[in-house]
Design an enzyme around this catalytic site. Structure first.
Site: not given
Length: 431
Positions: A16, A40-41, A13, A225
């Site tokens: 990225k 998730g991005h 988180d 991650q």
């Protein structure tokens, strides 16, 4: 041409998605090399918000090749849904813009069931904090040599044999958990139905990427991650099920380690963590609440509230070493605006002994207390800053002190979710 690996250098988180998107404009290929759709991005481009989980972040950029490597575990049903969602937002996704490695293992519905059952059965303090999406059990099947891989979808006889082998393991396991045996025919029907939607994207990714590299194309390797969730070097057992550190980029797509020219570690200006596990600098007070509210600290994938704390330089120094980080992208500096003073963890006190790293043993990690250095904060806003001249003096001092303590330079500085609110210090793609 330079090839760049992007890794999270905390517990994930770190932002990225934005950094990968910023770099992807200069890359020719963007490749995911590990993880699953548990990561998730969030990308913000011209006011449009894209939430990606399985797709590489570069997929929203036209004219680029996006790759899902063999180091990823792939839920094919989720991927197709995500492709349809992103297409509805006006993004072109086709076999010319997206490739999936033929040897990528699949996440099956039975993996998610097993993942959730284990987590629900775990007692408090032993829960890993998984997303329940089947990533861990899918990796277990991979190393147990019973995975169904993308290439298997092309041949019905092979697919049946692979399913039978997997069920030899899963049915007894499910019986012990009180679950009914897997409906073999239903599972095969599901796989045969999804196969024609997945197979057009299948390719020998290792071959394609090696050819791209030899022809001078720039490759951006995207990790999911963070390094502190690495199966070997993270805060075990509260980790993910794959290697997250930069070295995985090579094996996760099938390219030699010599092809990696630069490792960029993404680091928040403070620290967050989702789920269970040690967190030495966690703040259970007004400051922690303030960081969470200002940073909008909720998981992209799960929506879970993130735990927040001061910047841990000792941990980031550790992850910079294990990933061979050449420079860091420091994100969310603007979240620290308005604090009178800030604290940075420089090491730990373990039963009276000063350590400059977090020990491996869980019982020792639990007894570590952070050693803090206090630095002055700033009242001015850094949000949207695009040059050093836009930053308050104390903000610059904070960044410089972080560099000293982690023994790694800041290559990029992010001051908002917007792509262009970025200060470039060193170009990772410089030849």
């Amino acid at each position: 041409m330079a090839n760049v690996v992007v890794v999270g250098a905390q517990w994930g988180d770190e932002g990225k998605g934005k950094i990968v998107d910023w770099l992807s404009e200069r890359a020719d290929v963007i490749a995911r090399f590990q993880g699953g759709h548990n990561a998730g991005h969030t990308l913000v481009i011209d006011g449009n918000v894209y939430k990606l989980h399985a797709l590489p972040s570069g997929v929203v950029r036209g004219g680029k090749l996006s790759v899902i490597g063999n180091g990823v575990v792939l839920d094919p049903w989720h991927l197709i849904n995500e492709i349809e969602t992103v297409r509805a937002q006006g993004v072109d996704i086709s076999p010319e813009t997206l490739m999936i490695a033929e040897n990528t293992p699949l996440i099956l519905p039975i993996h998610g069931e097993l993942d959730r059952a284990r987590e629900e059965a775990a007692s408090k303090g032993t829960k890993i904090g998984t997303t329940g999406r089947g990533i861990g059990p899918a990796y277990e099947d991979k190393v147990g040599r019973r995975s169904i891989r993308v290439a298997d979808l092309a041949d019905p006889a092979t697919l049946e044999a692979r399913v039978d082998r997997a069920l030899q393991h899963h049915d007894p396991l499910r019986k012990g958990l009180g679950f009914a045996p897997v409906d073999r025919d239903a599972l095969l029907a599901q796989l045969n139905e999804i196969a024609p939607k997945i197979l057009p994207f299948a390719a020998p990714v290792w071959k394609v990427l090696n050819e791209k590299r030899k022809s001078g194309k720039r490759i951006l390797f995207e990790g999911a991650q963070g390094a502190l969730l690495d199966i070997d070097f993270g805060t075990y057992p509260f980790v993910t099920s794959s290697n997250v550190i930069a070295g995985q980029a090579a094996t996760g797509v099938g390219i030699g380690p010599g092809a990696i020219d630069y490792v960029l570690g993404i680091v928040k200006a403070y620290t967050t963590r989702v789920g269970e596990g040690p967190f030495p600098t966690e703040l259970d007070d007004a400051d922690g609440q303030r960081l969470g509210e200002r940073g909008h600290e909720f998981g992209t994938t799960t929506g879970r509230k993130r735990r927040c704390g001061w910047f841990d330089a000792a941990l980031v120094r550790q992850t910079c070493a294990t990933s061979g980080v050449n420079g860091i992208a420091l994100t969310k500096l603007d979240v620290l605006d308005g604090f009178d003073e800030l604290k940075i963890c420089t090491g730990y006190d373990l039963d009276g002994e000063v350590l400059d790293y977090l020990p491996t043993a869980a019982d020792q990690q639990a007894r570590c207390t952070p050693i803090y250095e206090t630095v002055p904060g700033w009242s001015e806003s850094t949000e949207g800053a695009r040059s050093w001249a836009d930053l308050p003096a104390n903000a610059i001092k904070y960044v410089r002190r972080v560099e000293e303590l982690i023994d790694c330079p800041v290559s990029m500085l992010s001051t908002s979710p917007e792509r262009d609110d970025t200060i470039l210090v060193t170009d990772p793609f410089a030849d």
